[in-house]
Design an enzyme around this catalytic site. Structure first.
Site, PDB file in Angstrom:
ATOM      1  N   ASP A   6       0.870  -1.177   0.000  1.00 41.91           N
ATOM      2  CA  ASP A   6       0.000   0.000   0.000  1.00 41.91           C
ATOM      3  C   ASP A   6       0.903   1.222   0.000  1.00 41.91           C
ATOM      4  O   ASP A   6       2.110   1.126   0.251  1.00 41.91           O
ATOM      5  CB  ASP A   6      -0.893  -0.004   1.253  1.00 41.91           C
ATOM      6  N   SER A   7       0.287   2.380  -0.236  1.00 46.03           N
ATOM      7  CA  SER A   7       1.044   3.625  -0.186  1.00 46.03           C
ATOM      8  C   SER A   7       1.448   3.970   1.246  1.00 46.03           C
ATOM      9  O   SER A   7       2.306   4.811   1.454  1.00 46.03           O
ATOM     10  CB  SER A   7       0.193   4.753  -0.749  1.00 46.03           C
ATOM     11  N   CYS A  69      -3.653  -1.066  -2.069  1.00 45.32           N
ATOM     12  CA  CYS A  69      -3.931   0.341  -2.342  1.00 45.32           C
ATOM     13  C   CYS A  69      -4.866   0.468  -3.555  1.00 45.32           C
ATOM     14  O   CYS A  69      -4.533   0.001  -4.648  1.00 45.32           O
ATOM     15  CB  CYS A  69      -2.604   1.032  -2.638  1.00 45.32           C
ATOM     16  N   GLU A 148      -5.449  10.011   8.737  1.00 43.73           N
ATOM     17  CA  GLU A 148      -4.051   9.944   9.182  1.00 43.73           C
ATOM     18  C   GLU A 148      -3.796  10.837  10.395  1.00 43.73           C
ATOM     19  O   GLU A 148      -2.905  10.566  11.189  1.00 43.73           O
ATOM     20  CB  GLU A 148      -3.125  10.279   8.020  1.00 43.73           C
ATOM     21  N   CYS A 180     -11.132   2.881  -0.918  1.00 43.11           N
ATOM     22  CA  CYS A 180      -9.870   3.431  -0.406  1.00 43.11           C
ATOM     23  C   CYS A 180      -9.545   2.721   0.899  1.00 43.11           C
ATOM     24  O   CYS A 180     -10.445   2.455   1.707  1.00 43.11           O
ATOM     25  CB  CYS A 180     -10.009   4.937  -0.179  1.00 43.11           C
ATOM     26  N   HIS A 182      -8.332   3.709   3.578  1.00 46.30           N
ATOM     27  CA  HIS A 182      -8.571   4.433   4.827  1.00 46.30           C
ATOM     28  C   HIS A 182     -10.043   4.482   5.237  1.00 46.30           C
ATOM     29  O   HIS A 182     -10.358   4.727   6.386  1.00 46.30           O
ATOM     30  CB  HIS A 182      -8.078   5.881   4.688  1.00 46.30           C
TER      31      HIS A 182
HETATM   32  N1  DGL Z   1      -3.949   3.763  -0.108  1.00 44.12           N
HETATM   33  C1  DGL Z   1      -4.612   4.783  -0.879  1.00 44.12           C
HETATM   34  C2  DGL Z   1      -5.830   4.174  -1.588  1.00 44.12           C
HETATM   35  O1  DGL Z   1      -6.385   3.173  -1.185  1.00 44.12           O
HETATM   36  C3  DGL Z   1      -5.026   5.956  -0.032  1.00 44.12           C
HETATM   37  C4  DGL Z   1      -3.877   6.805   0.451  1.00 44.12           C
HETATM   38  C5  DGL Z   1      -3.109   7.458  -0.680  1.00 44.12           C
HETATM   39  O2  DGL Z   1      -3.655   8.309  -1.395  1.00 44.12           O
HETATM   40  O3  DGL Z   1      -1.936   7.112  -0.823  1.00 44.12           O
HETATM   41  O4  DGL Z   1      -6.257   4.703  -2.576  1.00 44.12           O
END
Ligand code: DGL
Length: 262
Positions: A6-7, A69, A148, A180, A182
């Site tokens: 993931d990011s 992600c 976050e 997403c 989050h």
């Molecule tokens: N992990 C990203 C997603 O699911 C969200 C956070 C980001 O923008 O890096 O799209």
């Protein structure tokens, strides 16, 4: 091992769901915090980061890759499948399959980052699975930073969420995909604002269920990945202080994070 990237830390919602639903299959997780957020980056940049993340996980012994992600899955999943031979599972297909199954009216909403919504991949996949569906997408770029910051129940987060959700509510969707990593953490805020009758699909749970099904039918994959004695490892490409508390909130326990260069 199952490699998950993931990011950042948000993808731990996916790791947590996989840990719960697929016990005995060790995980190696990479959160590319140094380059996060991906959701506001160009597709070319996200593709390059996704490539590096995949290579890191493969060198750690991953035999299957999960793109946790949504932003990376939307822009880079086809490219990664072409370039790497191990199986690659992404968060999009399982969520779409579930939406197509549960939606009665065919009015399906998706919320995600700008990269995810601009890619149009969720819409395309929903139309393939459910040609008569009316898909309504909404980018919610402020939600990731709010999560976050740990503002999970703040008044400001509720107001901003309501604002983003309103157009989807007006379209009378009956199913909403949380596109997403989050957003599962905001489910309690999202549910009353979109309407209690709307089915909310958490892509982290759907990908874990999909993986469980895959491991049940694919005996070779099961044998390659099943190793209950091996401990899960969680790597991050940067380790700013607030990351620990977000990771611990997601897992409901203290998680040991290891810093690495990607
Ligand atoms: N992990 C990203 C997603 O699911 C969200 C956070 C980001 O923008 O890096 O799209």
């Amino acid at each position: 091992m199952i490699g998950i990237f993931d990011s950042g830390v948000g993808g731990m919602t996916v790791a947590r769901a996989i840990e719960t639903l697929c016990p005995g299959y060790p995980l190696v997780y990479l959160g590319d915090i140094a380059r996060s957020p991906y959701g506001s980056k160009s597709p070319a940049m996200i593709a390059e980061y996704s490539r590096r993340n995949t290579e890191f996980l493969l060198t750690q012994g991953a035999k299957l890759i999960v793109i946790a992600c949504n932003s990376a899955a939307s822009t880079a999943s086809s490219m990664l499948r072409q370039e790497y031979s191990p199986p690659i599972v992404d968060v999009i297909a399982p969520a779409v399959q579930k939406a197509a199954k549960v939606s009665r009216s065919g009015k399906i909403g998706i919320i995600g980052t700008r990269a995810t919504i601009n890619s149009g991949l969720y819409e395309q996949r929903i139309h393939e699975a459910f040609p008569k569906a009316q898909v309504h997408s909404q980018a919610c770029p402020l939600l990731v930073p709010l999560v976050e910051e740990g503002w999970l129940a703040r008044r400001e987060t509720k107001m901003i969420t309501k604002e983003y959700i309103r157009p989807l509510r007006n379209k009378q969707i009956d199913t909403l995909i949380l596109g997403c990593t989050h957003y599962p953490l905001l489910k309690k805020i999202i549910a009353p604002r979109i309407g209690r009758k709307v089915e909310i699909i958490d892509s982290s749970v759907e990908v874990a269920l999909h993986l469980r099904g895959l491991l049940a039918v694919n005996k070779d994959l099961h044998q390659e990945l099943f190793a209950p004695e091996v401990t899960n490892r969680f790597f991050v490409s940067d380790l700013p202080a607030p990351v620990h508390s977000l990771a611990n909130t997601i897992f409901g326990r203290t998680v040991h994070l290891e810093k690495t260069d990607v």
